[in-house]
Design a protein around this motif. Structure first.
Motif, PDB file in Angstrom:
ATOM      1  N   THR A  28      -1.867  -9.955  17.158  1.00  0.00           N
ATOM      2  CA  THR A  28      -2.874  -9.623  18.161  1.00  0.00           C
ATOM      3  C   THR A  28      -4.116 -10.450  17.882  1.00  0.00           C
ATOM      4  O   THR A  28      -4.413 -10.793  16.737  1.00  0.00           O
ATOM      5  CB  THR A  28      -3.215  -8.126  18.127  1.00  0.00           C
ATOM      6  N   SER A  29      -4.833 -10.797  18.924  1.00  0.00           N
ATOM      7  CA  SER A  29      -6.033 -11.621  18.770  1.00  0.00           C
ATOM      8  C   SER A  29      -7.300 -10.780  18.707  1.00  0.00           C
ATOM      9  O   SER A  29      -8.403 -11.311  18.702  1.00  0.00           O
ATOM     10  CB  SER A  29      -6.131 -12.608  19.941  1.00  0.00           C
ATOM     11  N   VAL A  30      -7.155  -9.462  18.644  1.00  0.00           N
ATOM     12  CA  VAL A  30      -8.324  -8.583  18.661  1.00  0.00           C
ATOM     13  C   VAL A  30      -9.243  -8.865  17.474  1.00  0.00           C
ATOM     14  O   VAL A  30      -8.791  -9.198  16.378  1.00  0.00           O
ATOM     15  CB  VAL A  30      -7.884  -7.104  18.652  1.00  0.00           C
ATOM     16  N   LYS A  31     -10.527  -8.755  17.686  1.00  0.00           N
ATOM     17  CA  LYS A  31     -11.511  -8.904  16.624  1.00  0.00           C
ATOM     18  C   LYS A  31     -11.865  -7.531  16.057  1.00  0.00           C
ATOM     19  O   LYS A  31     -12.040  -6.568  16.809  1.00  0.00           O
ATOM     20  CB  LYS A  31     -12.777  -9.584  17.156  1.00  0.00           C
ATOM     21  N   LEU A  32     -11.970  -7.448  14.734  1.00  0.00           N
ATOM     22  CA  LEU A  32     -12.250  -6.189  14.065  1.00  0.00           C
ATOM     23  C   LEU A  32     -13.581  -6.208  13.330  1.00  0.00           C
ATOM     24  O   LEU A  32     -13.788  -5.436  12.390  1.00  0.00           O
ATOM     25  CB  LEU A  32     -11.114  -5.870  13.075  1.00  0.00           C
ATOM     26  N   ASN A  33     -14.474  -7.073  13.769  1.00  0.00           N
ATOM     27  CA  ASN A  33     -15.798  -7.144  13.142  1.00  0.00           C
ATOM     28  C   ASN A  33     -16.473  -5.777  13.192  1.00  0.00           C
ATOM     29  O   ASN A  33     -16.506  -5.125  14.238  1.00  0.00           O
ATOM     30  CB  ASN A  33     -16.665  -8.181  13.862  1.00  0.00           C
ATOM     31  N   GLY A  34     -16.997  -5.346  12.048  1.00  0.00           N
ATOM     32  CA  GLY A  34     -17.665  -4.059  11.977  1.00  0.00           C
ATOM     33  C   GLY A  34     -16.729  -2.912  11.637  1.00  0.00           C
ATOM     34  O   GLY A  34     -17.187  -1.796  11.374  1.00  0.00           O
ATOM     35  N   GLY A  58     -11.449 -10.146  10.962  1.00  0.00           N
ATOM     36  CA  GLY A  58     -12.871  -9.874  10.803  1.00  0.00           C
ATOM     37  C   GLY A  58     -13.229  -8.534  10.210  1.00  0.00           C
ATOM     38  O   GLY A  58     -14.419  -8.212  10.084  1.00  0.00           O
ATOM     39  N   ALA A  59     -12.236  -7.720   9.837  1.00  0.00           N
ATOM     40  CA  ALA A  59     -12.534  -6.393   9.289  1.00  0.00           C
ATOM     41  C   ALA A  59     -13.100  -6.487   7.875  1.00  0.00           C
ATOM     42  O   ALA A  59     -12.839  -7.448   7.150  1.00  0.00           O
ATOM     43  CB  ALA A  59     -11.275  -5.532   9.270  1.00  0.00           C
ATOM     44  N   ARG A  60     -13.869  -5.499   7.497  1.00  0.00           N
ATOM     45  CA  ARG A  60     -14.172  -5.303   6.086  1.00  0.00           C
ATOM     46  C   ARG A  60     -12.945  -4.636   5.492  1.00  0.00           C
ATOM     47  O   ARG A  60     -12.513  -3.572   5.969  1.00  0.00           O
ATOM     48  CB  ARG A  60     -15.402  -4.421   5.896  1.00  0.00           C
ATOM     49  N   VAL A  61     -12.364  -5.236   4.477  1.00  0.00           N
ATOM     50  CA  VAL A  61     -11.103  -4.759   3.926  1.00  0.00           C
ATOM     51  C   VAL A  61     -11.291  -4.330   2.473  1.00  0.00           C
ATOM     52  O   VAL A  61     -11.881  -5.052   1.670  1.00  0.00           O
ATOM     53  CB  VAL A  61     -10.005  -5.844   4.012  1.00  0.00           C
ATOM     54  N   ILE A  62     -10.789  -3.143   2.169  1.00  0.00           N
ATOM     55  CA  ILE A  62     -10.789  -2.636   0.800  1.00  0.00           C
ATOM     56  C   ILE A  62      -9.330  -2.477   0.374  1.00  0.00           C
ATOM     57  O   ILE A  62      -8.577  -1.721   1.004  1.00  0.00           O
ATOM     58  CB  ILE A  62     -11.498  -1.275   0.701  1.00  0.00           C
ATOM     59  N   ILE A  63      -8.923  -3.215  -0.663  1.00  0.00           N
ATOM     60  CA  ILE A  63      -7.569  -3.080  -1.173  1.00  0.00           C
ATOM     61  C   ILE A  63      -7.603  -2.233  -2.440  1.00  0.00           C
ATOM     62  O   ILE A  63      -8.566  -2.253  -3.199  1.00  0.00           O
ATOM     63  CB  ILE A  63      -6.904  -4.439  -1.441  1.00  0.00           C
ATOM     64  N   ALA A  64      -6.536  -1.475  -2.644  1.00  0.00           N
ATOM     65  CA  ALA A  64      -6.500  -0.566  -3.788  1.00  0.00           C
ATOM     66  C   ALA A  64      -5.117  -0.565  -4.422  1.00  0.00           C
ATOM     67  O   ALA A  64      -4.103  -0.553  -3.720  1.00  0.00           O
ATOM     68  CB  ALA A  64      -6.869   0.852  -3.349  1.00  0.00           C
ATOM     69  N   SER A  65      -5.076  -0.607  -5.747  1.00  0.00           N
ATOM     70  CA  SER A  65      -3.837  -0.448  -6.511  1.00  0.00           C
ATOM     71  C   SER A  65      -4.220  -0.230  -7.966  1.00  0.00           C
ATOM     72  O   SER A  65      -5.394  -0.040  -8.290  1.00  0.00           O
ATOM     73  CB  SER A  65      -2.910  -1.667  -6.347  1.00  0.00           C
ATOM     74  N   ARG A  66      -3.252  -0.253  -8.871  1.00  0.00           N
ATOM     75  CA  ARG A  66      -3.523   0.098 -10.265  1.00  0.00           C
ATOM     76  C   ARG A  66      -4.134  -1.024 -11.092  1.00  0.00           C
ATOM     77  O   ARG A  66      -4.964  -0.773 -11.949  1.00  0.00           O
ATOM     78  CB  ARG A  66      -2.219   0.528 -10.959  1.00  0.00           C
ATOM     79  N   ASN A  67      -3.685  -2.243 -10.852  1.00  0.00           N
ATOM     80  CA  ASN A  67      -4.010  -3.353 -11.743  1.00  0.00           C
ATOM     81  C   ASN A  67      -5.278  -4.074 -11.309  1.00  0.00           C
ATOM     82  O   ASN A  67      -5.289  -4.785 -10.304  1.00  0.00           O
ATOM     83  CB  ASN A  67      -2.827  -4.321 -11.786  1.00  0.00           C
ATOM     84  N   ALA A  68      -6.344  -3.913 -12.077  1.00  0.00           N
ATOM     85  CA  ALA A  68      -7.637  -4.496 -11.702  1.00  0.00           C
ATOM     86  C   ALA A  68      -7.593  -6.020 -11.682  1.00  0.00           C
ATOM     87  O   ALA A  68      -8.211  -6.655 -10.810  1.00  0.00           O
ATOM     88  CB  ALA A  68      -8.724  -4.012 -12.670  1.00  0.00           C
ATOM     89  N   ALA A  69      -6.872  -6.620 -12.620  1.00  0.00           N
ATOM     90  CA  ALA A  69      -6.801  -8.081 -12.667  1.00  0.00           C
ATOM     91  C   ALA A  69      -6.109  -8.634 -11.424  1.00  0.00           C
ATOM     92  O   ALA A  69      -6.568  -9.622 -10.824  1.00  0.00           O
ATOM     93  CB  ALA A  69      -6.066  -8.519 -13.927  1.00  0.00           C
ATOM     94  N   ARG A  70      -5.011  -7.993 -11.022  1.00  0.00           N
ATOM     95  CA  ARG A  70      -4.316  -8.436  -9.812  1.00  0.00           C
ATOM     96  C   ARG A  70      -5.163  -8.198  -8.573  1.00  0.00           C
ATOM     97  O   ARG A  70      -5.159  -9.006  -7.638  1.00  0.00           O
ATOM     98  CB  ARG A  70      -2.981  -7.692  -9.676  1.00  0.00           C
ATOM     99  N   LEU A  71      -5.868  -7.082  -8.551  1.00  0.00           N
ATOM    100  CA  LEU A  71      -6.751  -6.794  -7.422  1.00  0.00           C
ATOM    101  C   LEU A  71      -7.842  -7.848  -7.296  1.00  0.00           C
ATOM    102  O   LEU A  71      -8.145  -8.316  -6.198  1.00  0.00           O
ATOM    103  CB  LEU A  71      -7.379  -5.412  -7.590  1.00  0.00           C
ATOM    104  N   GLU A  72      -8.422  -8.202  -8.414  1.00  0.00           N
ATOM    105  CA  GLU A  72      -9.497  -9.206  -8.392  1.00  0.00           C
ATOM    106  C   GLU A  72      -8.976 -10.539  -7.882  1.00  0.00           C
ATOM    107  O   GLU A  72      -9.622 -11.200  -7.049  1.00  0.00           O
ATOM    108  CB  GLU A  72     -10.088  -9.362  -9.792  1.00  0.00           C
ATOM    109  N   GLU A  73      -7.794 -10.945  -8.379  1.00  0.00           N
ATOM    110  CA  GLU A  73      -7.224 -12.215  -7.946  1.00  0.00           C
ATOM    111  C   GLU A  73      -6.850 -12.163  -6.461  1.00  0.00           C
ATOM    112  O   GLU A  73      -7.093 -13.124  -5.712  1.00  0.00           O
ATOM    113  CB  GLU A  73      -5.989 -12.538  -8.786  1.00  0.00           C
TER     114      GLU A  73
END
Length: 322
Positions: A28-34, A58-73
């Motif tokens: 989809t081409s929808v924009k998710l800004n904001g 364009g969304a603000r995205v928060i990813i979550a899982s156990r491994n901080a190093a993998r999350l950072e990368e």
């Protein structure tokens, strides 16, 4: 060879056309800004690809899982690939209810939450109880997501229109939920343990739909079919892992394609207001028959609240029923 039916809209796909269905575009081409989107299991696999897609929109995205190093990368890679610097990560261990509660507290500090994708899960986990005295597979694949969703629902409602997308699997059709025994050890094999936990997710989605009528929040399930390039097989014995991987390499979807499908469910304008459905390959599919048993889905909701020990302070239903 028998035909293989992937149906919605009476679509019947023979083996020669399976590849066509698996690669069917659903972007989809929808924009998710904001907009703010939360993706569990977002540091790798299809969760990572879904997060990448949402960031691209364009969304603000928060990813979550156990491994901080993998999350950072993963966060760095998503930012570099999309040019969207509004991507961050938070750690969570779904096998710990205190960790899930901590994640919910952090996310509830956001101004809004428009999308929650409960993607994280695992197969072939050890047959044991967690520190919360819950069956490990049930807690990682279902009860952790239930708790996170329950604690975020006031924020999701305040941010409406919002969407909840929950991951299930075809093994749910061999699942068997017995509330008196769902924490028993030695009761399930690898397939039925996964199936029971995923059946719980499907029924949870149905009950969410029932309880969220006229709130602006929708809840749907997605079945990723088979995915060839994830680490979901890492817990099974090596010999079976090799055979399974060979099979997945032949018939499985690419994680990029599944990530696109998940993002489509989270963002497509044509799905605004669509709720209580099961999707596969971006098509609506027939759901498990128990989703229509309101007595059962209501009991699942109440038993789940007991299992994760929802406190009086957390129980917004007591003063703000939906």
């Amino acid at each position: 060879m028998q035909g293989i039916y992937f149906s919605s809209d009476a679509l019947v796909c023979r083996p020669t056309s399976v590849r066509l269905v698996l690669t069917m575009p659903c972007n989809t081409s929808v924009k998710l800004n904001g907009k703010v989107a939360v993706v569990t299991g977002g540091s790798s696999g299809m969760g990572y690809e879904a997060a990448m897609n949402l960031a691209n929109h364009g969304a603000r995205v928060i990813i979550a899982s156990r491994n901080a190093a993998r999350l950072e990368e993963a966060t760095k890679q998503i930012i570099a690939e999309t040019g969207n610097s509004n991507v961050s990560y938070k750690t969570v261990d779904l096998a710990s209810l205190s960790s899930v509660r901590n994640l919910a507290r952090e996310i509830n500090m956001e101004d809004k939450v428009n999308v929650l994708i409960n993607n994280a899960g695992a197969i072939a986990l050890p047959d044991r109880l967690t520190a919360d005295d819950l069956n490990l597979t049930m807690q990682v694949n279902y009860l952790g997501a239930f708790l996170l969703t329950f604690l975020l629902l006031p924020k999701l409602r305040a941010s409406a229109p919002s969407r909840i997308v929950n991951g299930v699997a075809a093994t749910m059709y061999v699942g068997d939920i017995d509330f008196d025994h769902w924490n028993d050890l030695g009761r399930y094999n690898v397939i039925t343990a996964l199936g029971t936990s995923k059946l719980a997710v499907a029924l949870f989605s149905a009950e969410l739909d029932n309880r969220l009528k006229n709130t602006g929040v929708t809840a749907n399930s997605f079945d990723p079919f088979l995915v060839k390039d994830t680490n979901l097989l890492s817990n099974i014995p090596q010999g079976l892992q090799n055979v399974s991987q060979f099979f997945l390499n032949i018939v499985g979807q690419r994680k990029e394609d599944v990530g696109e499908q998940i993002a489509y469910l989270a963002a497509a304008p044509e799905l605004e207001g669509v709720s209580g459905r099961l999707f596969k390959f971006c098509h609506e599919f027939p759901n498990h028959w128990l989703v229509h048993n309101r007595h059962f889905t209501k009991r699942l909701w109440e038993e789940s609240k007991k299992a994760v020990k929802i406190s009086g302070k957390e129980d917004w239903e007591m003063s703000n029923a939906i």
